[in-house]
Scaffold this active site. Structure first.
Site, mmCIF file in Angstrom:
data_model
loop_
_atom_site.group_PDB
_atom_site.id
_atom_site.type_symbol
_atom_site.label_atom_id
_atom_site.label_comp_id
_atom_site.label_asym_id
_atom_site.label_seq_id
_atom_site.Cartn_x
_atom_site.Cartn_y
_atom_site.Cartn_z
ATOM 1 C CB THR A 131 -0.894 -0.002 1.269
ATOM 2 O OG1 THR A 131 -1.440 1.291 1.465
ATOM 3 C CG2 THR A 131 -0.101 -0.338 2.523
ATOM 4 C CG ASP A 132 -1.110 5.017 -0.975
ATOM 5 O OD1 ASP A 132 -1.684 4.348 -0.081
ATOM 6 O OD2 ASP A 132 -1.682 5.933 -1.593
ATOM 7 C CD GLU A 133 -3.442 3.358 4.234
ATOM 8 O OE1 GLU A 133 -3.384 3.420 5.464
ATOM 9 O OE2 GLU A 133 -4.477 3.042 3.614
ATOM 10 C CE1 TYR A 156 -3.150 -2.703 5.719
ATOM 11 C CE2 TYR A 156 -3.229 -0.346 5.226
ATOM 12 C CZ TYR A 156 -3.204 -1.670 4.805
ATOM 13 O OH TYR A 156 -3.217 -1.953 3.459
ATOM 14 C CE LYS A 160 0.309 -4.582 2.931
ATOM 15 N NZ LYS A 160 -0.070 -5.933 2.388
HETATM 16 P P1 NAD Z 1 -9.381 -7.511 2.299
HETATM 17 O O1 NAD Z 1 -9.357 -7.230 3.771
HETATM 18 O O2 NAD Z 1 -10.616 -7.254 1.523
HETATM 19 O O3 NAD Z 1 -8.994 -9.035 2.041
HETATM 20 C C1 NAD Z 1 -7.967 -9.684 2.736
HETATM 21 C C2 NAD Z 1 -8.117 -11.191 2.506
HETATM 22 O O4 NAD Z 1 -7.044 -11.854 3.216
HETATM 23 C C3 NAD Z 1 -9.422 -11.765 3.062
HETATM 24 O O5 NAD Z 1 -10.016 -12.635 2.127
HETATM 25 C C4 NAD Z 1 -8.987 -12.522 4.311
HETATM 26 O O6 NAD Z 1 -9.811 -13.643 4.612
HETATM 27 C C5 NAD Z 1 -7.574 -12.948 3.921
HETATM 28 N N1 NAD Z 1 -6.733 -13.187 5.110
HETATM 29 C C6 NAD Z 1 -6.600 -12.363 6.181
HETATM 30 N N2 NAD Z 1 -5.787 -12.948 7.096
HETATM 31 C C7 NAD Z 1 -5.389 -14.134 6.577
HETATM 32 C C8 NAD Z 1 -4.549 -15.184 7.043
HETATM 33 N N3 NAD Z 1 -3.962 -15.111 8.252
HETATM 34 N N4 NAD Z 1 -4.351 -16.274 6.255
HETATM 35 C C9 NAD Z 1 -4.961 -16.355 5.037
HETATM 36 N N5 NAD Z 1 -5.785 -15.401 4.557
HETATM 37 C C10 NAD Z 1 -5.991 -14.303 5.311
HETATM 38 O O7 NAD Z 1 -8.137 -6.701 1.721
HETATM 39 P P2 NAD Z 1 -7.973 -5.944 0.312
HETATM 40 O O8 NAD Z 1 -8.496 -4.578 0.452
HETATM 41 O O9 NAD Z 1 -8.442 -6.826 -0.760
HETATM 42 O O10 NAD Z 1 -6.384 -5.834 0.260
HETATM 43 C C11 NAD Z 1 -5.594 -6.877 -0.316
HETATM 44 C C12 NAD Z 1 -4.131 -6.491 -0.231
HETATM 45 O O11 NAD Z 1 -3.911 -5.284 -0.969
HETATM 46 C C13 NAD Z 1 -3.644 -6.221 1.192
HETATM 47 O O12 NAD Z 1 -2.347 -6.742 1.309
HETATM 48 C C14 NAD Z 1 -3.640 -4.712 1.296
HETATM 49 O O13 NAD Z 1 -2.651 -4.270 2.201
HETATM 50 C C15 NAD Z 1 -3.303 -4.311 -0.123
HETATM 51 N N6 NAD Z 1 -3.819 -2.991 -0.553
HETATM 52 C C16 NAD Z 1 -5.127 -2.665 -0.386
HETATM 53 C C17 NAD Z 1 -5.600 -1.434 -0.809
HETATM 54 C C18 NAD Z 1 -7.065 -1.054 -0.671
HETATM 55 O O14 NAD Z 1 -7.425 0.088 -0.984
HETATM 56 N N7 NAD Z 1 -7.944 -1.945 -0.274
HETATM 57 C C19 NAD Z 1 -4.742 -0.533 -1.431
HETATM 58 C C20 NAD Z 1 -3.398 -0.894 -1.600
HETATM 59 C C21 NAD Z 1 -2.956 -2.136 -1.157
HETATM 60 P P1 TYD Z 2 -10.619 4.004 4.391
HETATM 61 O O1 TYD Z 2 -11.594 3.587 3.350
HETATM 62 O O2 TYD Z 2 -10.676 3.363 5.737
HETATM 63 O O3 TYD Z 2 -9.164 3.829 3.746
HETATM 64 P P2 TYD Z 2 -7.712 4.317 4.309
HETATM 65 O O4 TYD Z 2 -7.832 4.732 5.720
HETATM 66 O O5 TYD Z 2 -6.915 3.070 4.163
HETATM 67 O O6 TYD Z 2 -7.298 5.429 3.406
HETATM 68 O O7 TYD Z 2 -10.734 5.557 4.606
HETATM 69 C C1 TYD Z 2 -10.602 6.465 3.524
HETATM 70 C C2 TYD Z 2 -10.710 7.868 4.083
HETATM 71 O O8 TYD Z 2 -12.035 8.072 4.593
HETATM 72 C C3 TYD Z 2 -9.768 8.132 5.255
HETATM 73 O O9 TYD Z 2 -9.303 9.461 5.184
HETATM 74 C C4 TYD Z 2 -10.645 7.944 6.469
HETATM 75 C C5 TYD Z 2 -12.009 8.409 5.989
HETATM 76 N N1 TYD Z 2 -13.171 7.736 6.616
HETATM 77 C C6 TYD Z 2 -14.215 8.502 7.160
HETATM 78 O O10 TYD Z 2 -14.189 9.750 7.107
HETATM 79 N N2 TYD Z 2 -15.270 7.852 7.729
HETATM 80 C C7 TYD Z 2 -15.332 6.488 7.811
HETATM 81 O O11 TYD Z 2 -16.320 5.963 8.376
HETATM 82 C C8 TYD Z 2 -14.269 5.712 7.250
HETATM 83 C C9 TYD Z 2 -14.285 4.223 7.314
HETATM 84 C C10 TYD Z 2 -13.205 6.378 6.652
#
Ligand code: NAD
Ligand code: TYD
Length: 350
Positions: A131-133, A156, A160
């Site tokens: 992630t970019d975070e 988190y 990462k």
């Molecule tokens: P998500 O939370 O929707 O899915 C995570 C999946 O991992 C789930 O299916 C969960 O059951 C599985 N999981 C969790 N713990 C586990 C374990 N111990 N063993 C096996 N499986 C396990 O997450 P997402 O949003 O799809 O993110 C996927 C990846 O992409 C993550 O690594 C996240 O850091 C990265 N990412 C997400 C975003 C975003 O905006 N969602 C952006 C950039 C990077």
């Molecule tokens: P989120 O979807 O949790 O992603 P991330 O924190 O990984 O960027 O949140 C996106 C943005 O929205 C973040 O600035 C937090 C804000 N946010 C709210 O204002 N209210 C909410 O209920 C949630 C879940 C997020």
């Protein structure tokens, strides 16, 4: 036939990656390893789960003995690692699950790959999706580059960041063939409704308050999930060994502007008077350590691999809203039970 492990394939991004690989690469056997936490949902993959080149394995990446056996059994050619605990607010409430899965779980997978690839790395690749975070927060200007120093602020993002460092350490120390991408915020179908966009869609459709942290001035760079899956496909096949690529949408929105746009779109879709949904916006106590702004410079992946986002945000949001409205059963199923308890606890300060 190559055997590819995708971890976290029942989650949001993972399910889009699994679908893309199963449909596109008939000569790959795709093994989806997922423990099915609250965020994992096999309903996400119903359309492809009977395909002959797909197999689901339920298991925990935190269990090192199980992971070693899995690698011995399948002799994976490649790994795409997406399994993670992924929600910042949950990491603030309970960091340990993030330390275990995101750090220890990642190392278990690195060790599994190292055991079976010791005879040579030819044709192998361990791809860590991040992630970019990890870069922390930007002020009003500037963009995250691949060379930006890590400065994570939430449990988190710190977990990462640790996993990114460990993946690079296995490359530098053991010559494990790795590649990493750091992507901005994703949105689209199948995202769990704890995250901002599906949470807002869910609450709007139920006429419930939309909680906005602080003043809603925090900025995120939003990318449609299928554009991320396309980038992942490209990097897995064409990325250079040991490299990192940033992926982002060049699509910055303050949270409040994004939610206003979503409210308008949903006024139309739900046949409500213009302005109806905006009345649901409710400012709540800010998130602790809330990063002000994320924005990605994706020129490296654009220049070197020819990737670019395909969807404009307005189009992506419409597709997303349409999907949630057409899949209200999916939404209600995942938003019941444990999620209701989480929601009550998270937004109690409202
Ligand atoms: P998500 O939370 O929707 O899915 C995570 C999946 O991992 C789930 O299916 C969960 O059951 C599985 N999981 C969790 N713990 C586990 C374990 N111990 N063993 C096996 N499986 C396990 O997450 P997402 O949003 O799809 O993110 C996927 C990846 O992409 C993550 O690594 C996240 O850091 C990265 N990412 C997400 C975003 C975003 O905006 N969602 C952006 C950039 C990077
Ligand atoms: P989120 O979807 O949790 O992603 P991330 O924190 O990984 O960027 O949140 C996106 C943005 O929205 C973040 O600035 C937090 C804000 N946010 C709210 O204002 N209210 C909410 O209920 C949630 C879940 C997020």
């Amino acid at each position: 036939m190559k055997t590819i492990l995708i971890t976290g394939g029942a989650g949001f991004i993972g399910s889009h990656v699994v679908r893309r690989f199963v449909n596109k690469y008939a000569d790959y056997k795709i093994v989806n390893l997922d423990v099915l936490t609250y965020a994992g949902n096999l309903e996400n993959l119903r359309d492809i789960d009977t395909k002959p080149n797909y197999e689901f394995v339920k298991g925990d990446i935190n269990d090192s003995a199980f992971i070693n056996e899995l690698f011995e059994k399948y002799q994976f050619d490649g790994v795409l690692h997406l399994a993670a605990e992924s929600h910042v607010d949950r990491s603030i409430a309970d960091p340990m699950a993030f330390i275990m899965t995101n750090i220890v779980g990642t190392v278990n997978l690195l060790n599994g790959a190292r055991r079976i690839w010791k005879s040579g790395n030819e044709g192998h690749r361990f791809y860590h999706i991040s992630t970019d975070e990890v870069y922390g927060t930007l002020g009003e200007t500037g963009l995250f580059l691949e060379t930006t120093s890590y400065d994570p602020h939430s449990p988190y993002s710190a977990s990462k960041a640790s996993s990114d460092h460990l993946v690079r350490a296995y490359h530098d120390t053991y010559k494990l063939p790795i590649v990493i991408t750091n992507c901005s915020n994703n949105y689209g179908p199948n995202q769990f409704p704890e995250k901002l966009i599906p949470l807002a869609i869910h609450n709007i459709s139920q006429n419930k308050p939309i909680p906005i942290y602080g003043k809603g001035e925090n900025i995120r760079d939003w990318l449609y999930v299928e554009d991320h899956a396309a980038a992942i496909d490209l990097v897995f096949h064409e990325g250079k060994d040991g490299e990192t690529y940033n992926i982002g949408g060049h699509n910055e929105w303050t949270n409040i502007a994004l939610i206003r746009q979503l409210c308008k779109t949903m006024d139309k879709k739900l046949g409500r008077e213009p302005g109806t949904n905006e009345k649901l916006i409710t400012y709540v106590k800010d998130r602790a350590g809330h990063d002000l702004r994320y924005a990605i410079d994706s020129s490296k992946i654009q220049r070197e691999l020819g990737w670019a986002p395909s969807l404009q945000f307005e189009e992506g949001i419409e597709k997303t809203v349409d999907w949630y409205l057409a899949n209200s059963e999916w939404l209600e199923n995942v938003a019941s039970g444990a999620y209701e308890k989480y929601y009550e606890k998270q937004y109690v300060t409202r």
